[in-house]
Write a protein that holds these residues in place. Structure first.
Motif, PDB file in Angstrom:
ATOM      1  N   GLU A  38     -27.113  10.434  -0.488  1.00 52.58           N
ATOM      2  CA  GLU A  38     -27.753  11.088   0.445  1.00 52.58           C
ATOM      3  C   GLU A  38     -27.253  10.393   1.994  1.00 52.58           C
TER       4      GLU A  38
ATOM      5  N   HIS B 136     -27.418  15.868   0.503  1.00 55.87           N
ATOM      6  CA  HIS B 136     -27.486  14.812  -0.698  1.00 55.87           C
ATOM      7  C   HIS B 136     -27.116  15.636  -2.116  1.00 55.87           C
TER       8      HIS B 136
ATOM      9  N   HIS C 248     -45.810  18.019   5.451  1.00 54.58           N
ATOM     10  CA  HIS C 248     -45.486  16.797   5.044  1.00 54.58           C
ATOM     11  C   HIS C 248     -46.235  15.918   6.338  1.00 54.58           C
TER      12      HIS C 248
ATOM     13  N   LYS D  50     -44.904  13.286   7.762  1.00 57.69           N
ATOM     14  CA  LYS D  50     -43.761  12.692   8.489  1.00 57.69           C
ATOM     15  C   LYS D  50     -42.549  13.533   8.853  1.00 57.69           C
TER      16      LYS D  50
ATOM     17  N   LEU E 156     -38.954  14.204   8.163  1.00 57.50           N
ATOM     18  CA  LEU E 156     -37.840  14.070   6.940  1.00 57.50           C
ATOM     19  C   LEU E 156     -36.672  14.847   7.383  1.00 57.50           C
ATOM     20  N   PRO E 157     -35.521  14.228   7.069  1.00 64.58           N
ATOM     21  CA  PRO E 157     -34.213  14.936   7.222  1.00 64.58           C
ATOM     22  C   PRO E 157     -34.021  16.194   6.714  1.00 64.58           C
TER      23      PRO E 157
ATOM     24  N   VAL F 282     -31.906  17.467   1.760  1.00 58.56           N
ATOM     25  CA  VAL F 282     -32.153  17.927   0.720  1.00 58.56           C
ATOM     26  C   VAL F 282     -31.950  19.383   0.616  1.00 58.56           C
TER      27      VAL F 282
ATOM     28  N   LYS G  67     -39.612  21.653  -0.476  1.00 58.92           N
ATOM     29  CA  LYS G  67     -39.195  20.585   0.273  1.00 58.92           C
ATOM     30  C   LYS G  67     -39.759  20.596   1.602  1.00 58.92           C
TER      31      LYS G  67
ATOM     32  N   LEU H  35     -38.431  14.827  -5.432  1.00 56.33           N
ATOM     33  CA  LEU H  35     -39.274  13.445  -5.549  1.00 56.33           C
ATOM     34  C   LEU H  35     -38.747  12.670  -4.538  1.00 56.33           C
ATOM     35  N   PRO H  36     -39.264  11.601  -3.810  1.00 62.54           N
ATOM     36  CA  PRO H  36     -40.812  11.626  -3.814  1.00 62.54           C
ATOM     37  C   PRO H  36     -41.402  12.732  -3.330  1.00 62.54           C
TER      38      PRO H  36
ATOM     39  N   ARG I 157     -45.280  14.200  -1.958  1.00 64.00           N
ATOM     40  CA  ARG I 157     -46.601  14.192  -1.528  1.00 64.00           C
ATOM     41  C   ARG I 157     -47.450  14.984  -2.361  1.00 64.00           C
TER      42      ARG I 157
HETATM   43  C1  SN0 Z   1     -36.113  11.517   1.592  1.00 60.90           C
HETATM   44  C2  SN0 Z   1     -35.617  12.972   2.286  1.00 60.90           C
HETATM   45  O1  SN0 Z   1     -34.528  13.055   2.721  1.00 60.90           O
HETATM   46  O2  SN0 Z   1     -36.517  13.448   2.579  1.00 60.90           O
HETATM   47  C3  SN0 Z   1     -35.398  11.404   0.320  1.00 60.90           C
HETATM   48  C4  SN0 Z   1     -35.599  12.427  -0.782  1.00 60.90           C
HETATM   49  C5  SN0 Z   1     -34.843  12.377  -2.009  1.00 60.90           C
HETATM   50  N1  SN0 Z   1     -37.581  11.741   1.259  1.00 60.90           N
HETATM   51  C6  SN0 Z   1     -38.338  10.698   2.146  1.00 60.90           C
HETATM   52  O3  SN0 Z   1     -38.254   9.975   3.060  1.00 60.90           O
HETATM   53  C7  SN0 Z   1     -40.062  11.002   1.719  1.00 60.90           C
HETATM   54  C8  SN0 Z   1     -40.723   9.799   2.490  1.00 60.90           C
HETATM   55  C9  SN0 Z   1     -42.117   9.978   2.472  1.00 60.90           C
HETATM   56  O4  SN0 Z   1     -42.862   9.387   3.230  1.00 60.90           O
HETATM   57  O5  SN0 Z   1     -42.763  10.784   1.821  1.00 60.90           O
END
Ligand code: SN0
Length: 315
Positions: free
Chosen positions: A142, A147, A176, A178, A180-181, A184, A236, A275-276, A278
């Motif tokens: 990733e 990823h 979500h 936060k 996030l990138p 994915v 996602k 995964l992970p 929420r």
């Molecule tokens: C990462 C993302 O790229 O979304 C890794 C996923 C495989 N995910 C997170 O950073 C989730 C962090 C969170 O606080 O839920």
């Protein structure tokens, strides 16, 4: 094979899927191929599945594995080229990368998007320095924009469960707390289009992804319409990609959570997430705990995906 950063590094996807199937049936078939070869895994960010599945994949091939968490015990690394290093970072990537390369045969790197500079993230500044200076084949675990180990595992999973030749696969944005990138989501779009699935992407207005990765998919802001007749729902969260709001959270609209009434609109679709996750933000307990949830099998397939990549690099 010198690098694995996107689907473009896969020579023939159907061959890789066939190899993945073979690996799944007999994980130890090539257990001496990696004898006296060392995989070095470098983490700039947290990991559970990627760390364990990639290690397990290497062990199945008879490799040695070393893991370094850059933020725990290594020198803080400078990544800017041409700067006077009078700050808190004692070591430059320009030395650190070839040194790490000297200690291994394959180097795997995780370095998420900063979400502060779109230009920097989308030029894959860190990953490309590894590819340029490591002197060894590089695997992305990733990077800023993609990823691929995850997406390949996702394709292996869809192939395992699909009931029609060309399933309808829906990538849905979900809320979500936060930022996030987009990695994915970008990567899933890129691989599922390449698989020639019927790909639909749904998200609230403002969450458009880069067309570099989504070309070939249909896009709608109507989640319920997208879910109709879907065979797979891939949830996602991602932050905004568009220039003026890059990396921002534009919506936390809970009505986008994947719940049972929405799944009822589908063609008895399977639920997927990298995964992970929420719970009760992205997906309701009821859906992720249902028999239609593939999240654990998907994570298990991460070993198969990583092992196929390592196999092709060792060969
Ligand atoms: C990462 C993302 O790229 O979304 C890794 C996923 C495989 N995910 C997170 O950073 C989730 C962090 C969170 O606080 O839920």
């Amino acid at each position: 094979m010198k690098k694995f950063e996107s689907i473009h590094d896969v020579d023939v996807l159907s061959t890789w899927l066939a190899q993945a199937k073979e690996i799944k049936q007999d994980p130890y078939k090539w257990d001496t191929l990696g004898k006296n070869k060392t995989l070095l895994m470098i983490f700039f960010n947290s990991s559970l599945r990627t760390r364990l599945s990639t290690q397990k994949a290497a062990l199945n091939l008879g490799m040695h594995v070393m893991v370094l968490d850059v933020n725990q015990g290594a020198w803080k690394l400078e990544t800017e080229v041409g700067v006077v290093m009078d700050g808190d970072k004692p070591e430059h990537l320009l030395e650190a990368i070839p040194v790490m390369g000297a200690y291994c045969d394959i180097i795997a790197v995780r370095s998420f998007a900063s979400l502060s500079s779109k230009t920097e993230d989308y030029s894959e500044k860190i990953l490309h320095q590894f590819i340029q200076y490591a002197g060894k084949p590089v695997i992305s675990m990733e990077a800023a924009t993609l990823h691929p180990l995850q997406s390949f595992a996702d394709m292996i999973t869809v192939e395992q469960y699909k009931k029609t030749a060309r399933p309808k696969v829906v990538l849905t944005w979900a809320p979500h707390p936060k930022a996030l990138p987009q990695a994915v989501a970008n990567s899933f779009a890129q691989w599922s289009v390449a698989m020639d699935y019927d790909v639909v992407i749904t998200h609230p207005v403002g969450y458009e992804l880069s067309e570099e990765f989504t070309a070939g998919a249909r896009v709608t802001n109507n989640q319920e319409e997208a879910f109709k007749d879907a065979d797979f729902i891939y949830a996602k969260n991602w932050s905004a990609f568009n220039d003026s709001h890059y990396g921002e959270v534009l919506s936390t609209d809970r009505s986008w959570c994947v719940d049972a009434p929405k799944m009822a609109l589908t063609n008895a679709a399977y639920f997927m997430h990298c995964l992970p996750v929420r719970r009760n933000m992205i997906v309701s307990d009821e859906v992720i705990d249902s028999l239609k949830s593939l999240v654990i099998e998907e994570a298990a397939n991460r070993v198969v995906s990583a092992q196929t990549v390592l196999l092709n690099m060792l060969k």
